[in-house]
Write a protein that holds these residues in place. Structure first.
Motif, PDB file in Angstrom:
ATOM      1  N   UNK A   1     -14.815 -28.067  72.875  1.00 43.91           N
ATOM      2  CA  UNK A   1     -15.057 -27.141  71.764  1.00 43.91           C
ATOM      3  C   UNK A   1     -15.112 -25.706  72.270  1.00 43.91           C
ATOM      4  N   UNK A   2     -14.736 -24.792  71.405  1.00 41.96           N
ATOM      5  CA  UNK A   2     -14.864 -23.360  71.640  1.00 41.96           C
ATOM      6  C   UNK A   2     -15.833 -22.835  70.598  1.00 41.96           C
ATOM      7  N   UNK A   3     -16.973 -22.278  71.061  1.00 44.63           N
ATOM      8  CA  UNK A   3     -18.053 -21.921  70.145  1.00 44.63           C
ATOM      9  C   UNK A   3     -18.465 -20.460  70.350  1.00 44.63           C
ATOM     10  N   UNK A   4     -18.427 -19.628  69.284  1.00 42.97           N
ATOM     11  CA  UNK A   4     -18.957 -18.264  69.385  1.00 42.97           C
ATOM     12  C   UNK A   4     -20.480 -18.307  69.598  1.00 42.97           C
ATOM     13  N   UNK A   5     -20.958 -17.431  70.452  1.00 45.06           N
ATOM     14  CA  UNK A   5     -22.368 -17.441  70.845  1.00 45.06           C
ATOM     15  C   UNK A   5     -22.793 -15.999  71.122  1.00 45.06           C
ATOM     16  N   UNK A   6     -23.960 -15.607  70.648  1.00 42.15           N
ATOM     17  CA  UNK A   6     -24.450 -14.266  70.978  1.00 42.15           C
ATOM     18  C   UNK A   6     -25.865 -14.360  71.534  1.00 42.15           C
ATOM     19  N   UNK A   7     -26.160 -13.427  72.423  1.00 36.84           N
ATOM     20  CA  UNK A   7     -27.473 -13.342  73.060  1.00 36.84           C
ATOM     21  C   UNK A   7     -27.941 -11.898  72.967  1.00 36.84           C
ATOM     22  N   UNK A   8     -29.131 -11.710  72.423  1.00 37.25           N
ATOM     23  CA  UNK A   8     -29.713 -10.387  72.232  1.00 37.25           C
ATOM     24  C   UNK A   8     -30.936 -10.249  73.127  1.00 37.25           C
ATOM     25  N   UNK A   9     -30.998  -9.164  73.898  1.00 33.52           N
ATOM     26  CA  UNK A   9     -32.178  -8.917  74.719  1.00 33.52           C
ATOM     27  C   UNK A   9     -33.291  -8.474  73.779  1.00 33.52           C
ATOM     28  N   UNK A  10     -34.205  -9.388  73.498  1.00 28.87           N
ATOM     29  CA  UNK A  10     -35.278  -9.171  72.534  1.00 28.87           C
ATOM     30  C   UNK A  10     -36.465  -8.452  73.165  1.00 28.87           C
ATOM     31  N   UNK A  11     -36.835  -8.840  74.383  1.00 26.24           N
ATOM     32  CA  UNK A  11     -37.929  -8.207  75.130  1.00 26.24           C
ATOM     33  C   UNK A  11     -37.496  -8.104  76.581  1.00 26.24           C
ATOM     34  N   UNK A  12     -37.850  -6.999  77.222  1.00 25.22           N
ATOM     35  CA  UNK A  12     -37.407  -6.775  78.592  1.00 25.22           C
ATOM     36  C   UNK A  12     -38.451  -5.994  79.365  1.00 25.22           C
ATOM     37  N   UNK A  13     -39.013  -6.650  80.404  1.00 29.15           N
ATOM     38  CA  UNK A  13     -39.929  -5.987  81.321  1.00 29.15           C
ATOM     39  C   UNK A  13     -39.775  -6.676  82.676  1.00 29.15           C
ATOM     40  N   UNK A  14     -40.352  -6.123  83.737  1.00 29.70           N
ATOM     41  CA  UNK A  14     -40.228  -6.777  85.047  1.00 29.70           C
ATOM     42  C   UNK A  14     -40.870  -8.166  85.097  1.00 29.70           C
ATOM     43  N   UNK A  15     -41.804  -8.454  84.196  1.00 26.12           N
ATOM     44  CA  UNK A  15     -42.528  -9.718  84.222  1.00 26.12           C
ATOM     45  C   UNK A  15     -42.154 -10.668  83.085  1.00 26.12           C
ATOM     46  N   UNK A  16     -41.262 -10.243  82.183  1.00 25.29           N
ATOM     47  CA  UNK A  16     -41.021 -11.038  80.986  1.00 25.29           C
ATOM     48  C   UNK A  16     -39.693 -10.615  80.348  1.00 25.29           C
ATOM     49  N   UNK A  17     -38.835 -11.596  80.101  1.00 24.23           N
ATOM     50  CA  UNK A  17     -37.599 -11.338  79.369  1.00 24.23           C
ATOM     51  C   UNK A  17     -37.464 -12.416  78.300  1.00 24.23           C
TER      52      UNK A  17
END
Length: 187
Positions: free
Chosen positions: A41-57
């Protein structure tokens, strides 16, 4: 003669700009659009950086026809993960990854090994930089500054964003877990 020299200089400058690699700044709100290849299968997929810090993504995902959810990586994952998280995502849930796993990025220790030794371990394979093939990666009409690595045996290849703050997987080819992916755009 002067016009000819001017035209040649102009063409040279345009050619240099056209081949310049971009290295996007990844921040909260950055969106990665991928195509997944799994089980034929070929599936469209998106990923959004919701939270970003040195200790938590936290990465919020959306898969057409499946739904949305999220993956949470805490400090241990970000610092020292050695495995990718390749399980099918669960819609409506923010999944916290184990300390030895990361998703769509490599860990800081893997990045350090890549920079220092030109190799690192990921999913129990040793990946080595492919010399002479550092031409970048094309997505969204741009050449993105990427590092190409190949697993021992030559069956698996990864293209990694050349960015120590967020070394994202841009393309995975020959993944032993049955899921390949390829970035089509970063916004």
């Amino acid at each position: 003669m002067k016009k000819l020299l001017f035209v040649l200089c102009l063409m040279s400058a345009v050619g240099a700009v056209a081949q310049e690699k971009v290295n996007p700044v990844i921040k909260k709100g950055s969106k990665f659009s991928y195509t997944l290849f799994t089980s034929g299968q070929t599936i469209p997929f998106s990923a959004l950086v919701d939270s970003l810090s040195p200790d938590y993504v936290k990465i919020a995902w959306s898969i057409e026809g499946m739904g949305t959810g999220g993956w949470v990586m805490k400090k241990k994952s970000l610092e020292s993960a050695v495995h990718g998280y390749w399980n099918q995502p669960t819609p409506g849930i923010d999944e916290e990854l184990a300390g030895d796993a990361s998703v769509l990025i490599i860990s800081k220790s893997q990045w350090a090994s890549l920079q220092q030794d030109k190799k690192f371990v990921y999913n129990d394979l040793t990946f080595t930089v492919k010399a002479g093939e550092q031409t970048g990666f094309k997505a969204g009409g741009k050449t993105i500054d990427a590092i190409l690595v190949e697993g021992n045996g030559g069956n698996t290849r990864l293209w990694i964003l050349n960015n120590p703050a967020f070394p994202a997987l841009l393309k995975v080819e020959g993944n032993g877990h049955g899921v390949d992916l390829e970035l089509s755009n970063i916004e």
